[in-house]
Design an enzyme around this catalytic site. Structure first.
Site, PDB file in Angstrom:
ATOM      1  N   HIS A 138       0.847  -1.201   0.000  1.00 39.25           N
ATOM      2  CA  HIS A 138       0.000   0.000   0.000  1.00 39.25           C
ATOM      3  C   HIS A 138       0.881   1.249   0.000  1.00 39.25           C
ATOM      4  O   HIS A 138       2.105   1.164  -0.105  1.00 39.25           O
ATOM      5  CB  HIS A 138      -0.995  -0.037   1.169  1.00 39.25           C
ATOM      6  CG  HIS A 138      -0.388  -0.080   2.536  1.00 39.25           C
ATOM      7  ND1 HIS A 138       0.457   0.908   3.014  1.00 39.25           N
ATOM      8  CD2 HIS A 138      -0.497  -0.982   3.542  1.00 39.25           C
ATOM      9  CE1 HIS A 138       0.821   0.619   4.249  1.00 39.25           C
ATOM     10  NE2 HIS A 138       0.268  -0.536   4.589  1.00 39.25           N
TER      11      HIS A 138
ATOM     12  N   HIS B  28       4.201   1.377   2.233  1.00 41.30           N
ATOM     13  CA  HIS B  28       5.411   0.694   1.751  1.00 41.30           C
ATOM     14  C   HIS B  28       6.057   1.488   0.619  1.00 41.30           C
ATOM     15  O   HIS B  28       7.269   1.623   0.541  1.00 41.30           O
ATOM     16  CB  HIS B  28       5.074  -0.718   1.255  1.00 41.30           C
ATOM     17  CG  HIS B  28       4.294  -1.514   2.245  1.00 41.30           C
ATOM     18  ND1 HIS B  28       2.965  -1.778   2.092  1.00 41.30           N
ATOM     19  CD2 HIS B  28       4.666  -2.047   3.434  1.00 41.30           C
ATOM     20  CE1 HIS B  28       2.530  -2.460   3.139  1.00 41.30           C
ATOM     21  NE2 HIS B  28       3.541  -2.632   3.973  1.00 41.30           N
TER      22      HIS B  28
ATOM     23  N   CYS C  61       1.895  -9.960  19.639  1.00 42.32           N
ATOM     24  CA  CYS C  61       1.036  -9.481  18.533  1.00 42.32           C
ATOM     25  C   CYS C  61       1.548 -10.082  17.232  1.00 42.32           C
ATOM     26  O   CYS C  61       2.691  -9.821  16.837  1.00 42.32           O
ATOM     27  CB  CYS C  61       1.046  -7.960  18.444  1.00 42.32           C
ATOM     28  SG  CYS C  61       0.213  -7.371  16.938  1.00 42.32           S
TER      29      CYS C  61
ATOM     30  N   CYS D 291       2.431  -7.440  14.517  1.00 41.67           N
ATOM     31  CA  CYS D 291       3.785  -6.864  14.662  1.00 41.67           C
ATOM     32  C   CYS D 291       4.853  -7.946  14.638  1.00 41.67           C
ATOM     33  O   CYS D 291       6.028  -7.638  14.518  1.00 41.67           O
ATOM     34  CB  CYS D 291       3.933  -6.104  15.974  1.00 41.67           C
ATOM     35  SG  CYS D 291       2.896  -4.654  16.174  1.00 41.67           S
TER      36      CYS D 291
ATOM     37  N   CYS E 223      -3.164  -4.861  20.988  1.00 38.71           N
ATOM     38  CA  CYS E 223      -1.921  -4.234  20.535  1.00 38.71           C
ATOM     39  C   CYS E 223      -2.237  -2.778  20.198  1.00 38.71           C
ATOM     40  O   CYS E 223      -3.209  -2.499  19.512  1.00 38.71           O
ATOM     41  CB  CYS E 223      -1.402  -4.960  19.299  1.00 38.71           C
ATOM     42  SG  CYS E 223      -0.246  -3.983  18.328  1.00 38.71           S
TER      43      CYS E 223
ATOM     44  N   HIS F 230      -2.044  -2.294  16.199  1.00 36.43           N
ATOM     45  CA  HIS F 230      -3.049  -2.940  15.346  1.00 36.43           C
ATOM     46  C   HIS F 230      -4.458  -2.910  15.919  1.00 36.43           C
ATOM     47  O   HIS F 230      -5.413  -3.244  15.226  1.00 36.43           O
ATOM     48  CB  HIS F 230      -2.634  -4.390  15.062  1.00 36.43           C
ATOM     49  CG  HIS F 230      -1.457  -4.486  14.143  1.00 36.43           C
ATOM     50  ND1 HIS F 230      -0.169  -4.572  14.613  1.00 36.43           N
ATOM     51  CD2 HIS F 230      -1.384  -4.460  12.799  1.00 36.43           C
ATOM     52  CE1 HIS F 230       0.657  -4.611  13.569  1.00 36.43           C
ATOM     53  NE2 HIS F 230      -0.049  -4.537  12.473  1.00 36.43           N
TER      54      HIS F 230
ATOM     55  N   LYS G 138      -2.673   4.648  11.644  1.00 33.38           N
ATOM     56  CA  LYS G 138      -1.637   4.235  10.709  1.00 33.38           C
ATOM     57  C   LYS G 138      -2.283   3.377   9.617  1.00 33.38           C
ATOM     58  O   LYS G 138      -3.045   2.461   9.907  1.00 33.38           O
ATOM     59  CB  LYS G 138      -0.591   3.402  11.455  1.00 33.38           C
ATOM     60  CG  LYS G 138       0.500   2.886  10.533  1.00 33.38           C
ATOM     61  CD  LYS G 138       1.372   1.865  11.242  1.00 33.38           C
ATOM     62  CE  LYS G 138       2.315   1.213  10.254  1.00 33.38           C
ATOM     63  NZ  LYS G 138       2.509  -0.202  10.489  1.00 33.38           N
TER      64      LYS G 138
ATOM     65  N   LYS H 177      -1.888  -2.933   6.292  1.00 33.04           N
ATOM     66  CA  LYS H 177      -2.450  -4.068   5.566  1.00 33.04           C
ATOM     67  C   LYS H 177      -3.369  -4.840   6.486  1.00 33.04           C
ATOM     68  O   LYS H 177      -4.468  -5.218   6.126  1.00 33.04           O
ATOM     69  CB  LYS H 177      -1.314  -5.018   5.132  1.00 33.04           C
ATOM     70  CG  LYS H 177      -0.480  -4.521   4.004  1.00 33.04           C
ATOM     71  CD  LYS H 177       0.652  -5.499   3.684  1.00 33.04           C
ATOM     72  CE  LYS H 177       1.628  -5.623   4.838  1.00 33.04           C
ATOM     73  NZ  LYS H 177       3.007  -5.922   4.433  1.00 33.04           N
TER      74      LYS H 177
HETATM   75  O1  ME8 Z   1       7.699  -4.479   9.348  1.00 32.84           O
HETATM   76  N1  ME8 Z   1       3.318   4.840   6.781  1.00 32.84           N
HETATM   77  O2  ME8 Z   1       7.243  -5.266   7.230  1.00 32.84           O
HETATM   78  P1  ME8 Z   1       5.915  -4.464   6.842  1.00 32.84           P
HETATM   79  C1  ME8 Z   1       4.615   4.875   6.443  1.00 32.84           C
HETATM   80  N2  ME8 Z   1       8.869  -7.261   7.555  1.00 32.84           N
HETATM   81  N3  ME8 Z   1       5.349   3.793   6.203  1.00 32.84           N
HETATM   82  C2  ME8 Z   1       4.728   2.611   6.286  1.00 32.84           C
HETATM   83  C3  ME8 Z   1       3.366   2.486   6.622  1.00 32.84           C
HETATM   84  C4  ME8 Z   1       2.649   3.684   6.872  1.00 32.84           C
HETATM   85  N4  ME8 Z   1       1.365   3.679   7.164  1.00 32.84           N
HETATM   86  N5  ME8 Z   1       3.027   1.187   6.627  1.00 32.84           N
HETATM   87  C5  ME8 Z   1       4.151   0.510   6.289  1.00 32.84           C
HETATM   88  C6  ME8 Z   1       7.902  -5.239   8.417  1.00 32.84           C
HETATM   89  N6  ME8 Z   1       5.171   1.368   6.075  1.00 32.84           N
HETATM   90  C7  ME8 Z   1       9.056  -6.200   8.474  1.00 32.84           C
HETATM   91  C8  ME8 Z   1      10.344  -5.457   8.209  1.00 32.84           C
HETATM   92  S1  ME8 Z   1      13.002  -5.349   7.960  1.00 32.84           S
HETATM   93  C9  ME8 Z   1      14.267  -6.336   8.384  1.00 32.84           C
HETATM   94  C10 ME8 Z   1      11.572  -6.278   8.310  1.00 32.84           C
HETATM   95  C11 ME8 Z   1       6.526   1.020   5.659  1.00 32.84           C
HETATM   96  O3  ME8 Z   1       5.398  -5.114   5.603  1.00 32.84           O
HETATM   97  C12 ME8 Z   1       7.547   1.434   6.708  1.00 32.84           C
HETATM   98  O4  ME8 Z   1       8.821   1.503   6.110  1.00 32.84           O
HETATM   99  O5  ME8 Z   1       5.023  -4.349   8.000  1.00 32.84           O
HETATM  100  C13 ME8 Z   1       7.499   0.266   7.658  1.00 32.84           C
HETATM  101  O6  ME8 Z   1       8.651   0.158   8.463  1.00 32.84           O
HETATM  102  C14 ME8 Z   1       7.414  -0.895   6.674  1.00 32.84           C
HETATM  103  O7  ME8 Z   1       6.594  -0.396   5.605  1.00 32.84           O
HETATM  104  C15 ME8 Z   1       6.815  -2.110   7.343  1.00 32.84           C
HETATM  105  O8  ME8 Z   1       6.466  -3.049   6.394  1.00 32.84           O
END
Ligand code: ME8
Length: 539
Positions: free
Chosen positions: A31, A34, A140, A143, A163, A166, A314, A317
């Site tokens: 979304h 990311h 959670c 998370c 959480c 979430h 926030k 997904k």
């Molecule tokens: O946390 N606003 O993956 P994830 C801004 N797999 N940035 C956002 C966002 C939002 N609302 N939502 C997501 C994970 N992001 C782990 C990471 S790294 C070794 C492992 C961005 O799919 C932001 O960069 O939940 C956040 O840290 C990342 O997507 C989390 O993606």
């Protein structure tokens, strides 16, 4: 603040400017959130490439753990099938669509990752950094993290806890598993933060991490034995590695750790780990401690972006509030999309997306200020000089002021985008210059000067149009990292390629050299850079 490492492309094995994004969970499609982090990293790395540096930009996907396993189960496929499908059908295509120029894409289910991860943890185990123990606590799955009491909200019943990220019930986990001696690293971490004040950015995020480490750092549970979707512990195959410990290592496994020492020496330590603020602790506390335990150097900076919000929450997904980037690019175009989020929200702070704000910025900044300038200048060179760019034969103070404005914009943008990751500030500096050029044309009134047929009048008109075209030449270079397709269109319409070569070969070092665009270049009207928007599609 400035990174003084020499990343020049000339030195053999000179360290590369290495930037990473988080590797995203593939439990669902990407979304806006990311894409926000990934576009920011793309602009940063394109900027550094344009400095002539050796750059390496890494992104990828995080494919193990309970969250992915449950999603695959719910969809009646194996976790691997689920990941393969999502990666190929959703994640990689989106990055191509958004023109992300990543140098590698790491998937944590790849052998090049899992084999190295096993070696890494075996090494820590052999060194006595990992021990067997028991743990119970609220977890959670959204998370993929045990939660502290302060991170929980009250649920619907007396026993239920939610959480705070979430807003969904946490689960009570009680397991015998392996632990990493994280608590033993508190002192060393605090010393490291003190010696490297720029390690964590922004400052507000840094303070939060310091408080967390100063309080009471607990050892970290790093294995699970109640499910098997993960990297097996090499010394105890009944356990799989905790997904975060596996995931963090992507930054070194992709860079050649344990497989290609020469490449690893060139790439590691990373220059910048870009992360969302939700996962800062993993990157600024756990990851550095793991690296210390392994005897590896620490990344130079961890920079956290704020959250994109929907209705005050926030965007996520798991909570189904994610908006697909293509819902916006189909309306505004890819370049305007790349521009908007970085321009509208100061990096590091939270910001809400709004259709109205996007529309307003598109119209006033992109279409009116920038797009119209480009088309007016091309039209006038066409009309008054048959499309052949005249020479600036009568430059004076007004032209010097434009050249000075450019030098100022370049210095500001280079510092803000290239060093401070202040994308909004850097883009604003470039657009200040665009505004200055518009002001210059308004003052000089070339359409009036055109009525003066005298030699002097022609010379004045030539000078004004050259100055404006030359300013656009520089603007195309400065905006290339942010809006590559638009910059390319402008480059082509200025006829710059014939005299200066490819836009991709231009550098930050020479962009402010006034007078680079050769007189005689063939200027054509080209495509409209930012067409009028259609009506907003019905929701
Ligand atoms: O946390 N606003 O993956 P994830 C801004 N797999 N940035 C956002 C966002 C939002 N609302 N939502 C997501 C994970 N992001 C782990 C990471 S790294 C070794 C492992 C961005 O799919 C932001 O960069 O939940 C956040 O840290 C990342 O997507 C989390 O993606």
């Amino acid at each position: 603040m400035a990174d003084t490492t020499d990343h020049s492309t000339t030195g053999a094995n000179a360290p590369a400017y290495y930037v990473s994004t988080p590797i995203y969970y593939v439990n669902d499609r990407p979304h806006l959130g990311h894409a926000y982090t990934t576009v920011a990293g793309d602009v940063l790395t394109r900027w550094h490439r344009q400095r002539g540096e050796k750059v390496w930009y890494l992104t990828g996907t995080d494919e193990h753990g309970q969250k992915i396993m449950r999603t695959a189960d719910a969809n009646g496929v194996t976790p691997q099938e689920w990941c393969d499908k999502l990666v190929e059908e959703a994640w990689k295509p989106l990055w191509r669509h958004l023109e992300i120029a990543n140098d590698d894409f790491i998937r944590t289910t790849e052998e090049r990752h899992t084999a190295r991860v096993q070696e890494f943890v075996q090494d820590l185990y052999d060194k006595g950094e990992i021990y067997k123990g028991g743990y119970s606590g609220p977890y959670c799955v959204g998370c993929e993290e045990f939660k502290l009491p302060s991170e929980l909200l009250d649920g619907a019943t007396e026993d239920e806890k939610l959480c705070s990220v979430h807003k969904r019930p946490v689960e009570w986990l009680e397991e015998e598993n392996y632990f990493f001696r994280l608590s033993a690293y508190a002192e060393r971490l605090l010393e490291f933060y003190a010696a490297n004040p720029d390690f964590i950015q922004p400052a507000s995020a840094r303070n939060e991490v310091l408080r967390f480490v100063e309080q009471d750092l607990k050892d970290l549970s790093i294995s699970r034995s109640t499910f098997n979707w993960g990297v097996p512990l090499p010394w105890d195959e009944k356990h799989v590695l905790y997904v975060w410990v596996d995931a963090l290592q992507n930054y070194i496994t992709a860079a050649g750790y344990g497989s290609d020492p020469e490449r690893f020496a060139e790439l590691w330590p990373a220059s910048v780990h870009l992360v969302g603020k939700d996962i800062l602790r993993f990157h600024a506390v756990i990851w550095p401690a793991m690296l210390m335990a392994a005897g590896l150097p620490l990344p130079k900076r961890v920079v956290a972006n704020g959250w994109l919000m929907v209705g005050g929450e926030k965007m996520s997904k798991s909570n189904l509030t994610g908006i697909a980037p293509t819902d916006l690019t189909s309306h505004f175009g890819v370049d305007a999309y790349r521009y908007y989020f970085l321009r509208a929200i100061p990096f590091g702070t939270d910001g809400s997306f709004s259709w109205e704000d996007f529309t307003a910025r598109y119209t006033s900044e992109l279409a009116n200020d920038f797009g119209n300038l480009a088309s007016r200048v091309a039209a006038m060179v066409g009309k008054y000089f048959d499309g052949s760019l005249p020479a600036a034969v009568a430059s004076g103070d007004a032209e010097q002021a434009v050249a000075d404005g450019l030098a100022k914009a370049v210095a500001a943008a280079d510092l803000k985008i290239g060093e401070e990751l202040d994308f909004a500030g850097g883009i604003a500096a470039i657009f200040e210059f665009v505004k200055q050029v518009n002001g210059y044309l308004t003052e000089q009134e070339p359409w009036k000067v055109a009525k003066d047929d005298s030699e002097e009048g022609r010379a004045r008109l030539a000078t004004i149009l050259y100055t404006a075209a030359e300013a656009l030449r520089a603007t195309a270079v400065l905006l290339n990292p942010v809006m590559p397709s638009t910059a390319e269109k402008l480059w082509v319409s200025l006829g710059a390629e014939a005299g200066l070569g490819a836009l991709s070969a231009q550098t930050v070092a020479t962009v402010a050299d006034w007078g680079r665009l050769p007189a005689g270049s063939t200027v054509t009207k080209g495509e409209i850079l930012f067409p009028r928007l259609e009506e907003k599609p019905a929701a």
